[in-house]
Design an enzyme around this catalytic site. Sequence first.
Site, short mmCIF file in Angstrom:
data_model
loop_
_atom_site.label_atom_id
_atom_site.label_comp_id
_atom_site.label_asym_id
_atom_site.label_seq_id
_atom_site.Cartn_x
_atom_site.Cartn_y
_atom_site.Cartn_z
N ALA A 112 3.89 28.35 -14.08
CA ALA A 112 5.10 27.55 -14.31
C ALA A 112 6.19 27.97 -13.33
CB ALA A 112 5.59 27.72 -15.74
N ASP A 151 7.06 26.58 -20.68
CA ASP A 151 7.23 27.62 -19.65
C ASP A 151 8.11 27.12 -18.51
OD1 ASP A 151 5.37 28.83 -21.25
OD2 ASP A 151 3.98 29.35 -19.65
N PRO A 187 2.82 39.18 -12.10
CA PRO A 187 1.36 39.26 -12.14
C PRO A 187 0.78 37.93 -12.63
CG PRO A 187 2.36 40.68 -13.83
CD PRO A 187 3.48 40.10 -13.02
O1 PMV Z 1 -0.17 32.30 -20.72
P1 PMV Z 1 0.84 31.34 -20.20
O2 PMV Z 1 2.01 32.03 -19.54
O3 PMV Z 1 0.23 30.30 -19.32
O4 PMV Z 1 1.48 30.57 -21.47
C1 PMV Z 1 0.75 29.58 -22.17
C2 PMV Z 1 1.51 29.07 -23.36
C3 PMV Z 1 0.74 28.05 -24.23
O5 PMV Z 1 1.56 27.77 -25.36
C4 PMV Z 1 -0.57 28.65 -24.73
C5 PMV Z 1 0.46 26.76 -23.47
C6 PMV Z 1 1.66 25.84 -23.27
O6 PMV Z 1 1.50 24.87 -22.51
O7 PMV Z 1 2.74 26.03 -23.87
#
Ligand code: PMV
Length: 336
Positions: free
Chosen positions: A119, A160, A110
């Site tokens: 990522a 990620d 999702p």
């Molecule tokens: O919500 P996501 O899956 O895009 O994860 C973001 C993670 C953060 O630490 C907020 C940003 C990052 O670049 O690590």
Amino acid sequence: MNENHGMYVRASAPAKLTLFGEHFVVYGSPAILASINKRISVTLKPNRMNTVSIKYGRMRMDVPIINGRVHKMGTSSRSFLHPILSCLFDMQSELGSLSGLDVLIESQVPHGEGLGSSAASCVAAAGAFYSLFFKKDRKKIFEAAAQAERTIHKHSSGADCYASTFGGILHYKPTSGHRRISIKKKILFVICTTGIKHRTQNLVLRVKRMKENNPTEFRGLAKRANNICSDARRALVFGNYEALGTLLTENHELLKKLNVSHPKLEEFIDICTNSGALGCKLTGAGGGGSIIALIPNRDSRNIISDIGKKIPQSMLAELDFDGIQIAQGLNSIKKF
Ligand code: PMV
């Protein structure tokens, strides 16, 4: 000219859970991530139509190739296609002259729910482009994917992409890379998705503003997040999941102080805690997205079923230990 007419490459990359350290990792603190068995795949097939033709479900986009070069992204630069086009655009000087590509994207992840869908698509795209034109090299794939992700949110920590490329449970530090964490005891997480989509870059900016307005408070929280990460690594290695649960909940309290939680996330956390989870927290950027709940191995069935009744959009996370996988020609998916 580096083209391979008549063959195809399919790369697939896993989504991830951030177990500890999101947001703080953007400022150099460590984070712990786990890859999960939900994947995004990118299949490439060279064509001679002078077009990059991208398909995702019922969506389709054609990007012209002029003089062997893909043209700069147009209006859909902010859409789900962005990672794919960014990768191709960034890598084309290495790829040489192109005469056309069919690109098929398939996703089980999702989008905008904190599970690292951007990522994973960057990693799958970089993996497919690299493998079609060069030899497979995880480090190069990670670097290309992280660079493409930075065109989506420019302060990306790269964590990620790391998890998606290498798989498993990783302790990640932006300055010193990753260390794999081996666990001896089965670990069970339930993921509950709110359906409230977030934009990672907006939440990262919210935290940046908080850091600039309250530098002393931010420093204190980052120090605590650092210590939680070290304790969590030990708790994982020694299988001390009671302690791990407490650390998850403590980490969530820090994220609340960064103002990235959401009433729906809080509601889900209360439900999972009351159902018997050892600890819960939001995962990823927050502001919607998902929470994770650590389930004790004892009585796990009842707890998972109780959560499932109260939060229908919950699922058991199965860990992935493979990271990116590539298949070429007619071969089945194989590791490298
Ligand atoms: O919500 P996501 O899956 O895009 O994860 C973001 C993670 C953060 O630490 C907020 C940003 C990052 O670049 O690590």
